[in-house]
Design a protein around this motif. Structure first.
Motif, PDB file in Angstrom:
ATOM      1  N   LEU A 119       0.829  -1.200   0.000  1.00  0.00           N
ATOM      2  CA  LEU A 119       0.000   0.000   0.000  1.00  0.00           C
ATOM      3  C   LEU A 119       0.869   1.258   0.000  1.00  0.00           C
ATOM      4  O   LEU A 119       0.592   2.218  -0.736  1.00  0.00           O
ATOM      5  CB  LEU A 119      -0.921  -0.013   1.224  1.00  0.00           C
ATOM      6  CG  LEU A 119      -1.959   1.096   1.320  1.00  0.00           C
ATOM      7  CD1 LEU A 119      -2.884   1.057   0.120  1.00  0.00           C
ATOM      8  CD2 LEU A 119      -2.755   0.957   2.602  1.00  0.00           C
ATOM      9  N   ALA A 120       1.951   1.246   0.793  1.00  0.00           N
ATOM     10  CA  ALA A 120       2.865   2.390   0.828  1.00  0.00           C
ATOM     11  C   ALA A 120       3.516   2.585  -0.543  1.00  0.00           C
ATOM     12  O   ALA A 120       3.647   3.713  -1.029  1.00  0.00           O
ATOM     13  CB  ALA A 120       3.925   2.183   1.912  1.00  0.00           C
ATOM     14  N   GLU A 121       3.915   1.453  -1.164  1.00  0.00           N
ATOM     15  CA  GLU A 121       4.526   1.534  -2.495  1.00  0.00           C
ATOM     16  C   GLU A 121       3.530   2.087  -3.511  1.00  0.00           C
ATOM     17  O   GLU A 121       3.867   2.970  -4.311  1.00  0.00           O
ATOM     18  CB  GLU A 121       4.997   0.134  -2.912  1.00  0.00           C
ATOM     19  CG  GLU A 121       5.741   0.114  -4.225  1.00  0.00           C
ATOM     20  CD  GLU A 121       6.176  -1.298  -4.611  1.00  0.00           C
ATOM     21  OE1 GLU A 121       6.267  -1.551  -5.813  1.00  0.00           O
ATOM     22  OE2 GLU A 121       6.407  -2.117  -3.706  1.00  0.00           O
ATOM     23  N   ARG A 122       2.298   1.584  -3.466  1.00  0.00           N
ATOM     24  CA  ARG A 122       1.269   2.066  -4.404  1.00  0.00           C
ATOM     25  C   ARG A 122       0.954   3.543  -4.155  1.00  0.00           C
ATOM     26  O   ARG A 122       0.739   4.313  -5.091  1.00  0.00           O
ATOM     27  CB  ARG A 122      -0.018   1.231  -4.265  1.00  0.00           C
ATOM     28  CG  ARG A 122       0.124  -0.203  -4.675  1.00  0.00           C
ATOM     29  CD  ARG A 122       0.058  -0.354  -6.197  1.00  0.00           C
ATOM     30  NE  ARG A 122       0.528  -1.631  -6.666  1.00  0.00           N
ATOM     31  CZ  ARG A 122      -0.170  -2.745  -6.706  1.00  0.00           C
ATOM     32  NH1 ARG A 122      -1.406  -2.760  -6.282  1.00  0.00           N
ATOM     33  NH2 ARG A 122       0.363  -3.857  -7.178  1.00  0.00           N
ATOM     34  N   THR A 123       0.941   3.915  -2.873  1.00  0.00           N
ATOM     35  CA  THR A 123       0.692   5.326  -2.543  1.00  0.00           C
ATOM     36  C   THR A 123       1.793   6.199  -3.125  1.00  0.00           C
ATOM     37  O   THR A 123       1.512   7.253  -3.712  1.00  0.00           O
ATOM     38  CB  THR A 123       0.618   5.504  -1.008  1.00  0.00           C
ATOM     39  OG1 THR A 123      -0.403   4.656  -0.492  1.00  0.00           O
ATOM     40  CG2 THR A 123       0.334   6.931  -0.614  1.00  0.00           C
ATOM     41  N   ALA A 124       3.042   5.743  -2.983  1.00  0.00           N
ATOM     42  CA  ALA A 124       4.167   6.498  -3.553  1.00  0.00           C
ATOM     43  C   ALA A 124       4.031   6.571  -5.071  1.00  0.00           C
ATOM     44  O   ALA A 124       4.247   7.638  -5.669  1.00  0.00           O
ATOM     45  CB  ALA A 124       5.488   5.840  -3.157  1.00  0.00           C
ATOM     46  N   GLN A 125       3.650   5.446  -5.693  1.00  0.00           N
ATOM     47  CA  GLN A 125       3.465   5.433  -7.150  1.00  0.00           C
ATOM     48  C   GLN A 125       2.358   6.402  -7.563  1.00  0.00           C
ATOM     49  O   GLN A 125       2.494   7.137  -8.545  1.00  0.00           O
ATOM     50  CB  GLN A 125       3.132   4.023  -7.632  1.00  0.00           C
ATOM     51  CG  GLN A 125       4.295   3.052  -7.580  1.00  0.00           C
ATOM     52  CD  GLN A 125       3.879   1.633  -7.945  1.00  0.00           C
ATOM     53  OE1 GLN A 125       2.702   1.332  -8.059  1.00  0.00           O
ATOM     54  NE2 GLN A 125       4.874   0.758  -8.093  1.00  0.00           N
ATOM     55  N   LEU A 126       1.248   6.371  -6.793  1.00  0.00           N
ATOM     56  CA  LEU A 126       0.140   7.278  -7.114  1.00  0.00           C
ATOM     57  C   LEU A 126       0.548   8.741  -6.926  1.00  0.00           C
ATOM     58  O   LEU A 126       0.166   9.605  -7.730  1.00  0.00           O
ATOM     59  CB  LEU A 126      -1.076   6.960  -6.247  1.00  0.00           C
ATOM     60  CG  LEU A 126      -1.845   5.696  -6.619  1.00  0.00           C
ATOM     61  CD1 LEU A 126      -2.937   5.410  -5.607  1.00  0.00           C
ATOM     62  CD2 LEU A 126      -2.454   5.819  -8.009  1.00  0.00           C
ATOM     63  N   GLU A 127       1.327   9.006  -5.871  1.00  0.00           N
ATOM     64  CA  GLU A 127       1.798  10.378  -5.667  1.00  0.00           C
ATOM     65  C   GLU A 127       2.709  10.800  -6.814  1.00  0.00           C
ATOM     66  O   GLU A 127       2.613  11.929  -7.302  1.00  0.00           O
ATOM     67  CB  GLU A 127       2.520  10.488  -4.320  1.00  0.00           C
ATOM     68  CG  GLU A 127       1.567  10.436  -3.133  1.00  0.00           C
ATOM     69  CD  GLU A 127       2.276  10.347  -1.792  1.00  0.00           C
ATOM     70  OE1 GLU A 127       3.532  10.186  -1.768  1.00  0.00           O
ATOM     71  OE2 GLU A 127       1.585  10.427  -0.764  1.00  0.00           O
TER      72      GLU A 127
END
Length: 172
Positions: A100-108
């Motif tokens: 989730l943290a990785e996806r959040t970073a990707q989305l950001e």
């Protein structure tokens, strides 16, 4: 001697009567033999029952202890399984949080890129508007140039005709 014998007999009779009375009193305090035997048999039965109850109690205690040990072992197995399951869920949760943290970073990053792209698109639109204006000006200029060209071609053609007419006359 007879008197002495009578006195002795009387004394013996009195002692015998006293002993008889004491024996009767003792017998009154004593339990009859049948009742004694009956009580003795009843006592033996009760002792057997007590021993049997004690053995039953001992067996039940052992059985209860074994059952308690089995229940304890089962609870320990269930507890170990629950702990393992909790550890697995905790691991899954950590993995999910990492994803989730990785996806959040990707989305950001994607959102930042999208913002940059929007700015670039706006810049391109401005440039396109400027190019469209320049293109319109160039088209107008081209049209004007084409019209001038047409006019020049017409003048050149008229000049050729005039030169064609003038040249033979001047040569002659």
């Amino acid at each position: 001697q007879l008197l002495e014998a009578k006195a002795s007999l009387s004394l013996a009779q009195t002692q015998h009567a006293l002993q008889l009375q004491q024996a009767k009193a003792q017998m009154n305090n004593m339990v009859p033999k049948e009742l004694f035997e009956q009580l003795q048999a009843s006592l033996r039965e009760e002792q057997c029952k007590a021993q049997q109850l004690q053995e039953n109690l001992h067996q039940q205690t052992e059985q209860t202890c074994r059952q308690l040990v089995r229940t304890q072992e089962q609870h320990q197995r269930l507890l170990r399984a629950a702990v393992e399951q909790a550890e697995g869920l905790e691991h899954d949760l950590r993995s999910t949080e990492a994803v989730l943290a990785e996806r959040t970073a990707q989305l950001e990053d994607a959102q930042a890129q999208l913002s940059r792209n929007k700015l670039l698109i706006e810049d391109l639109r401005e440039e396109n508007r400027a190019f469209a204006t320049a293109l319109q000006a160039a088209e107008l200029k081209q049209k004007s140039t084409e019209e001038k060209n047409q006019l020049l071609e017409e003048q050149a053609s008229a000049l050729k005709q005039l030169i064609g007419k003038i040249t033979p006359a001047s040569l002659s």
